[in-house]
Design an enzyme around this catalytic site. Structure first.
Site, short mmCIF file in Angstrom:
data_model
loop_
_atom_site.label_atom_id
_atom_site.label_comp_id
_atom_site.label_asym_id
_atom_site.label_seq_id
_atom_site.Cartn_x
_atom_site.Cartn_y
_atom_site.Cartn_z
N HIS A 107 -10.43 -1.21 20.37
CA HIS A 107 -9.62 -2.43 20.44
C HIS A 107 -10.39 -3.57 19.79
O HIS A 107 -11.61 -3.63 19.91
CB HIS A 107 -9.30 -2.78 21.90
CG HIS A 107 -8.14 -3.70 22.02
ND1 HIS A 107 -8.26 -5.06 21.89
CD2 HIS A 107 -6.83 -3.45 22.22
CE1 HIS A 107 -7.07 -5.60 22.01
NE2 HIS A 107 -6.18 -4.66 22.20
N ASP A 147 -2.66 2.14 25.16
CA ASP A 147 -1.77 3.17 24.65
C ASP A 147 -2.24 4.59 24.95
O ASP A 147 -1.50 5.55 24.74
CB ASP A 147 -1.59 3.01 23.13
CG ASP A 147 -0.76 1.80 22.82
OD1 ASP A 147 0.15 1.51 23.61
OD2 ASP A 147 -1.04 1.12 21.82
N1 CMC Z 1 -11.55 6.61 16.34
C1 CMC Z 1 -12.69 6.75 15.61
N2 CMC Z 1 -13.38 5.72 15.11
C2 CMC Z 1 -12.91 4.47 15.35
C3 CMC Z 1 -11.74 4.26 16.10
C4 CMC Z 1 -11.06 5.37 16.60
N3 CMC Z 1 -9.93 5.21 17.31
N4 CMC Z 1 -11.48 2.92 16.18
C5 CMC Z 1 -12.48 2.34 15.50
N5 CMC Z 1 -13.36 3.26 15.00
C6 CMC Z 1 -14.60 2.99 14.26
C7 CMC Z 1 -14.29 2.56 12.83
O1 CMC Z 1 -14.27 3.66 11.95
C8 CMC Z 1 -15.46 1.63 12.58
O2 CMC Z 1 -16.60 2.42 12.36
P1 CMC Z 1 -17.75 1.92 11.32
O3 CMC Z 1 -18.29 0.65 11.90
O4 CMC Z 1 -18.73 3.04 11.27
O5 CMC Z 1 -17.06 1.69 10.00
C9 CMC Z 1 -15.69 0.93 13.91
O6 CMC Z 1 -15.22 1.87 14.89
C10 CMC Z 1 -14.94 -0.40 14.06
O7 CMC Z 1 -13.54 -0.16 13.81
P2 CMC Z 1 -12.57 -1.19 13.10
O8 CMC Z 1 -11.43 -0.43 12.51
O9 CMC Z 1 -13.35 -2.09 12.19
O10 CMC Z 1 -12.11 -2.05 14.36
P3 CMC Z 1 -10.87 -3.03 14.40
O11 CMC Z 1 -11.17 -4.04 15.44
O12 CMC Z 1 -10.52 -3.52 13.04
O13 CMC Z 1 -9.66 -2.08 14.85
C11 CMC Z 1 -8.22 -0.78 16.20
C12 CMC Z 1 -9.23 -1.95 16.15
C13 CMC Z 1 -7.53 -0.77 17.56
C14 CMC Z 1 -7.14 -0.98 15.11
C15 CMC Z 1 -8.99 0.55 15.95
O14 CMC Z 1 -9.95 0.75 16.98
C16 CMC Z 1 -8.06 1.76 15.85
O15 CMC Z 1 -7.59 2.07 14.76
N6 CMC Z 1 -7.78 2.45 17.01
C17 CMC Z 1 -6.82 3.53 17.00
C18 CMC Z 1 -5.41 2.96 17.04
C19 CMC Z 1 -5.05 2.40 18.40
O16 CMC Z 1 -5.28 3.02 19.42
N7 CMC Z 1 -4.41 1.20 18.38
C20 CMC Z 1 -3.90 0.57 19.61
C21 CMC Z 1 -4.60 -0.71 19.96
S1 CMC Z 1 -4.20 -1.25 21.62
C22 CMC Z 1 -2.55 -1.69 21.55
C23 CMC Z 1 -2.38 -2.99 20.86
O17 CMC Z 1 -2.69 -4.02 21.46
O18 CMC Z 1 -1.91 -2.98 19.73
#
Ligand code: CMC
Length: 424
Positions: A301, A358
């Site tokens: 998140h 989720d």
């Molecule tokens: N599985 C594996 N690796 C992950 C995941 C995951 N679900 N989420 C983040 N990472 C890794 C990502 O690859 C990155 O690694 P590195 O630093 O080595 O490049 C690091 O963690 C940071 O991730 P980010 O994508 O820069 O983080 P963000 O804050 O931009 O994204 C997120 C947050 C929720 C979009 C992301 O964690 C994700 O894609 N999660 C899966 C989708 C999900 O469950 N979304 C629902 C969010 S809660 C409901 C809502 O409020 O929308």
């Protein structure tokens, strides 16, 4: 007032500092460009506050979520969705009279114009219900044109009342069953379940366990400050677009798998792991592999870096509800195992990736009989009062200017047009 100093090319500028009620600190950079000629660059808005807001407070490090000051744990346990919606919209818990009136208004406005039922006939049977929901909400503006300045309060009620009818009609259409009209003797959530699952030929009894679970789920989704869809609603509202158009845009933003669409993606992922033999460890390895696009859906998140309080409530609720309904779901077991292994894995620990709201909501929706492609629609029904509260806050605010970010241009410098025959 304290200030922050900003130095560029040897010149220092003093910028005002804003403090929130929970001591959050923001540097007000509104005048930065006119003072220094520079802008800030923050793709993804990691460090950018788009507004001041009095609706929801989140402390991502402590796992705190409060609506209008009330902890989410208390609201999930003691409130219901209609009361929480009122709270979000009006800032205070309603009196008994206010709540009674609000419930009556939601009942009174729950039908959609009979002509709108024809719209559903135009969609193919496998149309995604989020596409239908977004189009239908936008279409409501054709029936309720935004002509008077003070008309939006009734449109807020119309939206909350009608969204569940539209959602249930979209589902009935997708399975080829006749639509069921809303009933005035049912509560908000019972009415929705009845419209989803009743059939004209036989008596359908709404299960109170499901009504309670649905109330909780919708409360947990009801607001989450400046997330992607809410920021979209505020962005569209800032152009003075009507309330239906703004909410329709929010629904579209919610649809994406990195946002509200994650609940559908989680269930699909759990089903895939189940069908693949249940070897969840293999999928954790894939999620960590940078050459593999697979992510553990329902993990991570932008704001919560310790735990998501909504996921904690939902994990317990999923167990309780499945037990009460006498359902044993292998996907719940896979989810629990995935959570356990990921929480101990250095990759997830170092990146502070925890289960989010989720991760467990899909298991509950499935137990309620809600089909997977309707999960994000359920999220939208829940998030609607939050979007509306933000729409209202923006419209009523005295400093609401049109949202218009800047950019750092990285394209070609000025060059002369080349005639087609002279191009290489
Ligand atoms: N599985 C594996 N690796 C992950 C995941 C995951 N679900 N989420 C983040 N990472 C890794 C990502 O690859 C990155 O690694 P590195 O630093 O080595 O490049 C690091 O963690 C940071 O991730 P980010 O994508 O820069 O983080 P963000 O804050 O931009 O994204 C997120 C947050 C929720 C979009 C992301 O964690 C994700 O894609 N999660 C899966 C989708 C999900 O469950 N979304 C629902 C969010 S809660 C409901 C809502 O409020 O929308």
């Amino acid at each position: 007032m304290t200030t922050a100093s900003f130095t560029l090319d040897g010149k220092t500028y003093e910028l005002p500092v804003v403090r929130g009620t929970e001591d959050e600190v923001g540097v007000d950079i509104t005048k930065l460009r006119s003072l220094s000629g520079a802008i800030t660059l923050d793709p993804g808005f990691n460090s950018t506050g788009a507004c001041e807001s009095a609706i929801t407070y989140i402390d991502g490090d402590q796992g705190i979520l409060r609506y209008r000051g009330y902890p989410i744990e208390q609201l999930a346990e003691k409130s219901d969705f209609v009361e929480t919606s009122w709270l979000l919209l009006n800032g205070e818990l309603p009196t008994a009279d206010q709540l009674k009136k609000f419930r009556a208004q939601l009942t009174y406005h729950s039908m959609i114009h009979e002509d709108m039922k024809k719209f559903f006939e135009g969609y193919p049977p496998n149309a995604h219900p989020m596409a239908i929901l977004s189009a239908m909400v936008s279409s409501l503006s054709t029936y309720y044109p935004d002509t008077e300045d003070d008309s939006y309060e009734v449109n807020i009620v119309r939206l909350i009342a009608k969204v569940r009818t539209i959602a249930a009609y979209a589902y009935k259409k997708s399975i080829g069953q006749p639509t069921i009209y809303p009933r005035n003797d049912y509560s908000y959530c019972a009415n929705f379940l009845n419209m989803m699952f009743a059939v004209p030929a036989e008596e359908y009894k709404v299960n109170p366990v499901l009504v309670r679970a649905l109330n909780m789920l919708l409360i947990l989704h009801a607001d989450h400050e400046q997330n992607c869809s809410t920021a979209t609603v505020r962005m569209v509202a800032s152009s003075r677009a009507n309330i239906f158009a703004s909410i329709s845009a929010g629904i579209s933003a919610l649809w994406g798998p990195l946002h509200g669409g994650a609940n559908q993606a989680v269930l699909e992922m759990l089903e895939m792991i189940h069908q693949d033999g249940g070897d969840y460890k293999k999928w954790v390895v894939k999620a960590k592999d940078k050459d593999d696009n697979f992510r553990l859906m329902g993990f991570g998140h932008r704001v919560y870096k310790n735990f998501d309080p909504r996921a904690t409530i939902l994990r317990k609720m999923s167990n309780d509800v499945l037990k009460e309904l006498g359902i044993s779901d292998p996907l719940l077991e896979i989810a629990c195992n995935l959570e356990k292994i990921a929480l101990e894995d250095p990759y997830f620990v170092e990146r502070k990736l925890y289960p989010n709201v989720d991760f467990y909501s899909g298991i509950l929706y499935r137990a309620m009989g809600i089909p997977t492609n309707m999960f994000t629609v359920m999220f939208a029904i829940g998030r609607l009062p939050g979007w509306l509260a933000h729409w209202k806050e923006l419209r009523d605010g005295d400093s609401s200017r049109i949202y218009r970010p800047r950019q750092i241009y990285t394209g070609a410098r000025e060059r002369d047009y080349v005639s087609i025959g002279d191009r290489k």
